[in-house]
Write a protein that holds these residues in place. Structure first.
Motif, PDB file in Angstrom:
ATOM      1  N   SER A 237       0.806  -1.290   0.015  1.00 50.23           N
ATOM      2  CA  SER A 237      -0.077   0.095   0.036  1.00 50.23           C
ATOM      3  C   SER A 237       0.613   1.484  -0.097  1.00 50.23           C
ATOM      4  CB  SER A 237      -1.080   0.041   1.082  1.00 50.23           C
ATOM      5  OG  SER A 237      -0.389   0.057   2.457  1.00 50.23           O
ATOM      6  N   GLY A 238       2.145   1.145   0.035  1.00 52.14           N
ATOM      7  CA  GLY A 238       3.101   2.077   0.115  1.00 52.14           C
ATOM      8  C   GLY A 238       2.566   3.514   1.290  1.00 52.14           C
ATOM      9  N   ASP A 239       2.764   4.479   0.834  1.00 49.52           N
ATOM     10  CA  ASP A 239       2.518   5.648   1.569  1.00 49.52           C
ATOM     11  C   ASP A 239       1.235   6.345   1.533  1.00 49.52           C
ATOM     12  OD1 ASP A 239       5.086   5.803   2.747  1.00 49.52           O
ATOM     13  OD2 ASP A 239       5.957   7.168   1.248  1.00 49.52           O
ATOM     14  N   GLY A 240       0.399   5.394   0.730  1.00 47.55           N
ATOM     15  CA  GLY A 240      -0.954   6.004   0.304  1.00 47.55           C
ATOM     16  C   GLY A 240      -2.066   5.989   1.637  1.00 47.55           C
ATOM     17  N   PRO A 241      -2.143   5.208   2.624  1.00 49.70           N
ATOM     18  CA  PRO A 241      -2.949   5.576   3.754  1.00 49.70           C
ATOM     19  C   PRO A 241      -2.264   6.804   4.536  1.00 49.70           C
ATOM     20  CG  PRO A 241      -2.130   2.978   3.491  1.00 49.70           C
ATOM     21  CD  PRO A 241      -1.265   3.989   2.734  1.00 49.70           C
ATOM     22  N   VAL A 242      -0.960   6.999   4.581  1.00 48.11           N
ATOM     23  CA  VAL A 242      -0.602   8.216   5.493  1.00 48.11           C
ATOM     24  C   VAL A 242      -0.865   9.328   4.604  1.00 48.11           C
ATOM     25  CG1 VAL A 242       1.612   9.115   6.315  1.00 48.11           C
ATOM     26  CG2 VAL A 242       1.501   6.599   6.300  1.00 48.11           C
ATOM     27  N   ALA A 243      -0.673   9.590   3.436  1.00 43.06           N
ATOM     28  CA  ALA A 243      -1.305  10.623   2.685  1.00 43.06           C
ATOM     29  C   ALA A 243      -2.703  10.923   3.077  1.00 43.06           C
ATOM     30  CB  ALA A 243      -0.798  10.447   1.144  1.00 43.06           C
ATOM     31  N   PHE A 244      -3.643   9.939   2.781  1.00 38.21           N
ATOM     32  CA  PHE A 244      -4.781  10.091   3.210  1.00 38.21           C
ATOM     33  C   PHE A 244      -5.224  10.667   4.635  1.00 38.21           C
ATOM     34  CE2 PHE A 244      -5.711   7.506  -0.572  1.00 38.21           C
ATOM     35  CZ  PHE A 244      -6.130   8.511  -1.472  1.00 38.21           C
ATOM     36  N   ILE A 245      -4.582  10.120   5.349  1.00 41.42           N
ATOM     37  CA  ILE A 245      -4.608  10.217   7.099  1.00 41.42           C
ATOM     38  C   ILE A 245      -4.157  11.575   7.415  1.00 41.42           C
ATOM     39  CG2 ILE A 245      -3.830   9.891   9.337  1.00 41.42           C
ATOM     40  CD1 ILE A 245      -3.825   6.901   8.313  1.00 41.42           C
TER      41      ILE A 245
ATOM     42  N   VAL B 203      -5.254   9.264  14.157  1.00 45.34           N
ATOM     43  CA  VAL B 203      -4.390   8.602  13.160  1.00 45.34           C
ATOM     44  C   VAL B 203      -4.236   7.121  13.462  1.00 45.34           C
ATOM     45  CG1 VAL B 203      -1.768   8.222  12.790  1.00 45.34           C
ATOM     46  CG2 VAL B 203      -2.777  10.510  12.782  1.00 45.34           C
ATOM     47  N   LEU B 204      -4.319   6.787  14.701  1.00 45.24           N
ATOM     48  CA  LEU B 204      -4.208   5.351  14.963  1.00 45.24           C
ATOM     49  C   LEU B 204      -5.295   4.620  14.714  1.00 45.24           C
ATOM     50  CD1 LEU B 204      -2.344   5.247  18.562  1.00 45.24           C
ATOM     51  CD2 LEU B 204      -1.330   4.349  16.099  1.00 45.24           C
ATOM     52  N   ALA B 205      -6.529   5.156  14.656  1.00 49.34           N
ATOM     53  CA  ALA B 205      -7.900   4.698  14.389  1.00 49.34           C
ATOM     54  C   ALA B 205      -7.992   4.524  12.954  1.00 49.34           C
ATOM     55  CB  ALA B 205      -9.121   5.671  14.952  1.00 49.34           C
ATOM     56  N   LEU B 206      -7.336   5.433  12.156  1.00 47.54           N
ATOM     57  CA  LEU B 206      -7.601   5.482  10.851  1.00 47.54           C
ATOM     58  C   LEU B 206      -6.872   4.361   9.942  1.00 47.54           C
ATOM     59  CD1 LEU B 206      -8.541   9.177  10.143  1.00 47.54           C
ATOM     60  CD2 LEU B 206      -9.998   7.050   9.917  1.00 47.54           C
ATOM     61  N   MET B 207      -5.593   4.435  10.679  1.00 45.59           N
ATOM     62  CA  MET B 207      -4.513   3.700   9.753  1.00 45.59           C
ATOM     63  C   MET B 207      -4.769   1.990   9.268  1.00 45.59           C
ATOM     64  SD  MET B 207      -1.628   3.689   8.588  1.00 45.59           S
ATOM     65  CE  MET B 207      -0.565   5.156   9.457  1.00 45.59           C
ATOM     66  N   ARG B 208      -5.321   1.232  10.124  1.00 46.48           N
ATOM     67  CA  ARG B 208      -5.653   0.039   9.736  1.00 46.48           C
ATOM     68  C   ARG B 208      -6.671   0.144   8.601  1.00 46.48           C
ATOM     69  NH1 ARG B 208      -4.833  -5.149  12.935  1.00 46.48           N
ATOM     70  NH2 ARG B 208      -6.763  -5.640  12.256  1.00 46.48           N
ATOM     71  N   PRO B 209      -7.860   0.706   8.929  1.00 48.12           N
ATOM     72  CA  PRO B 209      -8.872   0.662   7.784  1.00 48.12           C
ATOM     73  C   PRO B 209      -8.412   1.278   6.152  1.00 48.12           C
ATOM     74  CG  PRO B 209      -9.829   1.616   9.973  1.00 48.12           C
ATOM     75  CD  PRO B 209      -8.293   1.241  10.098  1.00 48.12           C
ATOM     76  N   LEU B 210      -7.819   2.282   6.572  1.00 46.32           N
ATOM     77  CA  LEU B 210      -7.402   2.783   5.224  1.00 46.32           C
ATOM     78  C   LEU B 210      -6.366   2.096   4.518  1.00 46.32           C
ATOM     79  CD1 LEU B 210      -7.263   6.662   5.863  1.00 46.32           C
ATOM     80  CD2 LEU B 210      -8.849   5.274   4.650  1.00 46.32           C
ATOM     81  N   LYS B 211      -5.381   1.437   5.209  1.00 45.88           N
ATOM     82  CA  LYS B 211      -4.498   0.652   4.582  1.00 45.88           C
ATOM     83  C   LYS B 211      -5.185  -0.699   3.949  1.00 45.88           C
ATOM     84  CE  LYS B 211      -0.165  -2.107   5.300  1.00 45.88           C
ATOM     85  NZ  LYS B 211       0.975  -2.217   5.999  1.00 45.88           N
ATOM     86  N   ALA B 212      -6.143  -1.145   4.760  1.00 49.65           N
ATOM     87  CA  ALA B 212      -6.822  -2.194   4.252  1.00 49.65           C
ATOM     88  C   ALA B 212      -7.629  -1.699   3.030  1.00 49.65           C
ATOM     89  CB  ALA B 212      -7.942  -2.778   5.266  1.00 49.65           C
TER      90      ALA B 212
ATOM     91  N   LEU C 175      -7.062   0.256   0.861  1.00 44.52           N
ATOM     92  CA  LEU C 175      -6.340   0.499  -0.472  1.00 44.52           C
ATOM     93  C   LEU C 175      -5.652  -0.735  -0.779  1.00 44.52           C
ATOM     94  CD1 LEU C 175      -3.960   3.545   0.384  1.00 44.52           C
ATOM     95  CD2 LEU C 175      -5.840   3.512  -1.334  1.00 44.52           C
ATOM     96  N   ILE C 176      -5.257  -1.599   0.139  1.00 36.86           N
ATOM     97  CA  ILE C 176      -4.922  -3.006  -0.495  1.00 36.86           C
ATOM     98  C   ILE C 176      -6.166  -3.787  -1.200  1.00 36.86           C
ATOM     99  CG2 ILE C 176      -4.412  -5.487   0.348  1.00 36.86           C
ATOM    100  CD1 ILE C 176      -2.863  -4.053   2.568  1.00 36.86           C
ATOM    101  N   ALA C 177      -7.387  -3.800  -0.662  1.00 39.46           N
ATOM    102  CA  ALA C 177      -8.536  -4.006  -1.346  1.00 39.46           C
ATOM    103  C   ALA C 177      -8.878  -3.584  -2.590  1.00 39.46           C
ATOM    104  CB  ALA C 177      -9.786  -4.051  -0.550  1.00 39.46           C
ATOM    105  N   LEU C 178      -8.599  -2.341  -2.746  1.00 43.06           N
ATOM    106  CA  LEU C 178      -8.598  -1.659  -4.021  1.00 43.06           C
ATOM    107  C   LEU C 178      -7.755  -2.217  -4.996  1.00 43.06           C
ATOM    108  CD1 LEU C 178      -9.605   1.905  -2.988  1.00 43.06           C
ATOM    109  CD2 LEU C 178     -11.400   0.561  -4.405  1.00 43.06           C
ATOM    110  N   GLN C 179      -6.576  -2.578  -4.638  1.00 42.01           N
ATOM    111  CA  GLN C 179      -5.676  -2.852  -5.636  1.00 42.01           C
ATOM    112  C   GLN C 179      -5.794  -4.247  -5.929  1.00 42.01           C
ATOM    113  OE1 GLN C 179      -1.824  -2.668  -3.034  1.00 42.01           O
ATOM    114  NE2 GLN C 179      -1.339  -0.610  -3.552  1.00 42.01           N
ATOM    115  N   TYR C 180      -6.387  -4.890  -4.750  1.00 41.49           N
ATOM    116  CA  TYR C 180      -6.679  -6.442  -5.637  1.00 41.49           C
ATOM    117  C   TYR C 180      -8.116  -6.255  -6.403  1.00 41.49           C
ATOM    118  CZ  TYR C 180      -8.221 -11.103  -5.143  1.00 41.49           C
ATOM    119  OH  TYR C 180      -8.414 -12.524  -5.471  1.00 41.49           O
ATOM    120  N   ARG C 181      -8.977  -5.541  -6.108  1.00 41.28           N
ATOM    121  CA  ARG C 181     -10.126  -5.422  -6.942  1.00 41.28           C
ATOM    122  C   ARG C 181      -9.742  -4.852  -8.455  1.00 41.28           C
ATOM    123  NH1 ARG C 181     -15.483  -5.367  -6.185  1.00 41.28           N
ATOM    124  NH2 ARG C 181     -14.615  -6.976  -4.930  1.00 41.28           N
ATOM    125  N   HIS C 182      -8.949  -4.072  -8.527  1.00 40.86           N
ATOM    126  CA  HIS C 182      -8.435  -3.613  -9.901  1.00 40.86           C
ATOM    127  C   HIS C 182      -7.190  -4.465 -10.734  1.00 40.86           C
ATOM    128  CE1 HIS C 182     -11.171  -0.575  -9.612  1.00 40.86           C
ATOM    129  NE2 HIS C 182     -10.766   0.089  -8.458  1.00 40.86           N
TER     130      HIS C 182
END
Length: 125
Positions: free
Chosen positions: A52-60, A98-107, A109-116
């Motif tokens: 997922s790289g730095d994607g979740p961090v940028a959104f957070i 930040v801690l509350a959003l990190m897991r769901p946003l990373k997940a 982005l991984i799901a979107l990568q898989y889906r596409h």
């Protein structure tokens, strides 16, 4: 089984927000706080090549920064609090968000990568 038929896949958003496998929506995606499992315990899909790289961090940064800045500005204009009280209020809120959003946003982005169907998703990096 490496891939599910397209019609059997869960919604990328639903699987991501629940931190579940993007292929089946059942198995836990994470082992620990942010470590992605190598394989799904439910459907045995290979998850080892996810990145997922730095994607979740940028959104957070954008989401939490906007929320905390808006609340801090409103509080300052209404009540004129001293700086130390702002720090006591907004630093813990920032860390918690930040801690509350990190897991769901990373997940998600991984799901979107898989889906596409990222070409390199199933190949180890």
């Amino acid at each position: 089984m490496n891939r599910h038929a397209r019609g059997n896949e869960p919604s990328a958003l639903a699987a991501g927000l629940r931190c579940r496998c993007p292929a089946c929506g059942e198995g836990a995606l994470f082992r620990g706080f942010l470590t992605v499992r190598a394989r799904c315990p439910a459907c045995d899909v290979d998850l080892s090549a996810q990145d997922s790289g730095d994607g979740p961090v940028a959104f957070i940064i954008l989401i939490v920064g906007g929320i905390v800045l808006a609340l801090a500005l409103i509080t300052e204009v209404r009540y004129g609090l001293p700086v130390w009280l702002h720090l006591v209020l907004w630093l813990p809120l920032t860390v918690a968000l930040v801690l509350a959003l990190m897991r769901p946003l990373k997940a998600v982005l991984i799901a979107l990568q898989y889906r596409h169907r990222r070409h390199d998703f199933a190949e180890p990096v």
